[in-house]
Design an enzyme around this catalytic site. Structure first.
Site, PDB file in Angstrom:
ATOM      1  N   LYS A 179       0.863  -1.181   0.000  1.00  0.00           N
ATOM      2  CA  LYS A 179       0.000   0.000   0.000  1.00  0.00           C
ATOM      3  C   LYS A 179       0.897   1.226   0.000  1.00  0.00           C
ATOM      4  O   LYS A 179       1.379   1.661   1.045  1.00  0.00           O
ATOM      5  CB  LYS A 179      -0.922  -0.035   1.226  1.00  0.00           C
ATOM      6  CG  LYS A 179      -2.079   0.961   1.164  1.00  0.00           C
ATOM      7  CD  LYS A 179      -1.636   2.331   1.625  1.00  0.00           C
ATOM      8  CE  LYS A 179      -2.730   3.365   1.506  1.00  0.00           C
ATOM      9  NZ  LYS A 179      -2.188   4.744   1.716  1.00  0.00           N
ATOM     10  N   SER A 181       2.039   5.257  -0.359  1.00  0.00           N
ATOM     11  CA  SER A 181       1.445   6.517   0.076  1.00  0.00           C
ATOM     12  C   SER A 181       0.678   7.148  -1.081  1.00  0.00           C
ATOM     13  O   SER A 181       1.088   7.066  -2.238  1.00  0.00           O
ATOM     14  CB  SER A 181       2.535   7.481   0.547  1.00  0.00           C
ATOM     15  OG  SER A 181       2.026   8.792   0.677  1.00  0.00           O
ATOM     16  N   THR A 234       5.350   7.340  14.054  1.00  0.00           N
ATOM     17  CA  THR A 234       5.023   6.584  15.257  1.00  0.00           C
ATOM     18  C   THR A 234       3.515   6.545  15.460  1.00  0.00           C
ATOM     19  O   THR A 234       2.955   5.497  15.850  1.00  0.00           O
ATOM     20  CB  THR A 234       5.700   7.215  16.485  1.00  0.00           C
ATOM     21  OG1 THR A 234       7.124   7.177  16.292  1.00  0.00           O
ATOM     22  CG2 THR A 234       5.356   6.475  17.758  1.00  0.00           C
ATOM     23  N   GLU A 255       9.287   0.718  10.971  1.00  0.00           N
ATOM     24  CA  GLU A 255      10.307   1.754  11.071  1.00  0.00           C
ATOM     25  C   GLU A 255       9.578   3.077  11.192  1.00  0.00           C
ATOM     26  O   GLU A 255       8.912   3.524  10.253  1.00  0.00           O
ATOM     27  CB  GLU A 255      11.217   1.731   9.844  1.00  0.00           C
ATOM     28  CG  GLU A 255      12.426   2.650   9.989  1.00  0.00           C
ATOM     29  CD  GLU A 255      12.353   3.876   9.115  1.00  0.00           C
ATOM     30  OE1 GLU A 255      11.424   4.678   9.291  1.00  0.00           O
ATOM     31  OE2 GLU A 255      13.216   4.015   8.246  1.00  0.00           O
ATOM     32  N   CYS A 289      13.828  10.040   7.450  1.00  0.00           N
ATOM     33  CA  CYS A 289      13.611   9.688   8.856  1.00  0.00           C
ATOM     34  C   CYS A 289      14.902   9.720   9.664  1.00  0.00           C
ATOM     35  O   CYS A 289      14.867   9.939  10.886  1.00  0.00           O
ATOM     36  CB  CYS A 289      12.962   8.318   8.956  1.00  0.00           C
ATOM     37  SG  CYS A 289      13.889   7.014   8.125  1.00  0.00           S
TER      38      CYS A 289
END
Length: 481
Positions: A179, A181, A234, A255, A289
């Site tokens: 899936k 973005s 998160t 992650e 990230c």
């Protein structure tokens, strides 16, 4: 199909076939550099999601039973097909992300390397003998495919993120639902087209994108997936875990976001520290990230470091296109611009001194000035992941203070230390609460484990350890007569 769209219309890839969404819904993909639509994609609903889940289960039953060498032959066939279409894939990334051409190469190379690396690494996963202390049994540990994996991908590295999941899943014998973005789905949908062209075994790879209620939640709540894996924030990880644990026990490999410290001592190679820090913030427009979020610099050299960063940012060429050869492109969307701008305003409100940049760039595209802000270590804004080209620079006096500042976060993905003192480097390697500690430089590759601690994730991407998420370990014990 709108003939003006550069990439036309792309379909879902489910059960080895390209198809429209069940309700014929389409979604426009916008280039953040031009703010113009470049493609439409089929926009999945719950009917399509259920089709993908059933196809993936049937695909797993076939793929997991296929002899290893046949699986590897198919992976190699897919890899070769991607290599044949490097120009198309890199171009699609450049347009869907506004990414510089050189940056698209990192994406492309990552998926190619992942497919190659895990094809070799899976051959090393043999049965493991276990000694029987009493001599009454013979034991061995078998490693077998886990089942269907569902992968939710972040927008910042469309094919790198996809490759980090696809490589170990296919090599281990798992089927997968990808899936992407909604901000960068184009390259993933093109992968679906290429899979169909080579008649990749049906149901093994499925690629769909749609609303959370129509795709995300049904994928999580289904009992079919055995692994839910993700690259993202998160907060998204927490939601996925909550949703997916309602109906069955699943594995997780996630992650999540980071709040990376970048620590510079007075004895550091200043040119190296500045060049590395600036490159990590300008690269992918800071949408990484592992990009430094908080720069902690020993106060005796903080002005030198700030001056160096300002010079680098002033000289950074911002733009779009292969011919222009920019150093940095736009942010992904208007919401990203607004978020980065709000963080800068908050930093200045909390006592930060704006040294360079600080504003969206006027005109077409979601461009933002690379920004340097010097501020006090008590600023609350240091708790926010920026995900943009902003360097927040804070002074420190002692290594104990630097450790306390660096570890003062719920995140724990990447960290960086620059010093010429080996004792200092060893001290930080031991004390930093992060999944990665990079000393006097930066190194990432498919064979190096990539993962976080605390709220930065579960499991590992890259390296042989990533295979563990896609394999079950089954103990077989034979009693001796």
């Amino acid at each position: 199909m709108n003939p003006m769209l550069k990439y036309g219309h792309k379909k879902l890839y489910i059960d080895g076939k390209l198809s429209e969404a069940a309700d014929q819904k389409k979604f426009e993909v916008i280039c953040p550099a031009t703010e113009e639509p470049i493609a439409t994609i089929a926009w999945a609903n719950q009917v399509d999601t259920q089709r993908a889940l059933i196809a993936a289960q049937e695909g797993f039953e076939f793929w997991s039973q296929l002899p290893l060498q046949e699986r590897l032959d198919w992976i190699d066939k897919l890899r070769n097909k991607l290599i044949e279409n490097e120009e198309l894939l890199r171009s699609s990334i450049m347009y869907e992300m506004g990414k510089i051409w050189e940056g698209s190469g990192e994406d492309f190379t990552s998926i190619i390397n992942s497919l190659q690396y895990y094809s070799e690494e899976i051959k090393k996963r043999n049965d493991i003998a276990i000694d029987d202390k009493e001599g009454t049994h013979v034991h061995h540990l078998k490693q077998q495919p886990l089942g269907v994996a569902v992968a939710f991908l972040a927008y910042n590295f469309p094919l790198l993120n996809l490759g980090f999941k696809l490589g170990p899943a296919l090599a281990a014998g798992c089927s997968i639902i990808l899936k992407p973005s909604e901000f960068s789905p184009l390259s993933a949908y093109i992968i679906g087209e290429l899979c169909q062209e080579i008649n990749f075994p049906k149901g093994v790879i499925n690629i769909i994108c749609g609303d959370v209620k129509e795709v995300g939640i049904p994928l999580c709540e289904s009992k079919i997936p055995r692994l839910v894996t993700m690259i993202g924030s998160t907060e998204t990880a927490q939601k996925l875990i909550q949703q997916s644990s309602k109906t069955s026990i699943k594995r997780y490999s996630m992650e999540c976001g980071g709040n990376a410290p970048f620590i510079v001592f007075e004895d550091a190679n200043m040119d190296l520290a500045v060049n590395t820090g600036a490159a990590l913030k300008i690269g992918n427009s800071g949408q990484i990230c592992v990009a430094p979020n908080r720069f902690f610099v020993q106060e005796s050299v903080i002005n030198d470091f700030c001056d160096g960063m300002v010079t680098k940012f002033k000289n950074a060429k911002i733009g779009f296109g292969r011919e222009n050869k920019p150093d940095m492109g736009p942010l992904t969307n208007e919401a990203s611009v607004e978020k980065v701008h709000s963080i800068i305003i908050k930093a200045i409100t909390q006592g930060g001194e704006l040294l360079f940049g600080g504003r969206p760039i006027e005109g077409t595209g979601f461009y933002f000035e690379p920004t340097v802000i010097k501020l006090d270590n008590r600023a609350e804004v240091l708790n926010h992941e920026i995900f943009g080209p902003v360097a927040l620079i804070v002074p420190f006096k002692t290594k104990e203070e630097a450790i306390a500042l660096a570890n003062n976060t719920d995140a724990g993905l990447a960290s960086y230390v620059f010093s010429e003192n080996k004792e200092t480097l060893n001290y930080f390697a031991d004390k930093l609460e992060f999944g990665e500690v990079q000393l006097n430089g930066v190194k990432y590759d498919i064979y190096l484990p990539h993962g976080g601690v605390k709220n930065s994730g579960i499991g590992v991407d890259c390296s042989t350890y990533a295979l563990d998420d896609y394999l079950i370990k089954k103990r077989v014990s034979l009693a001796l007569q």
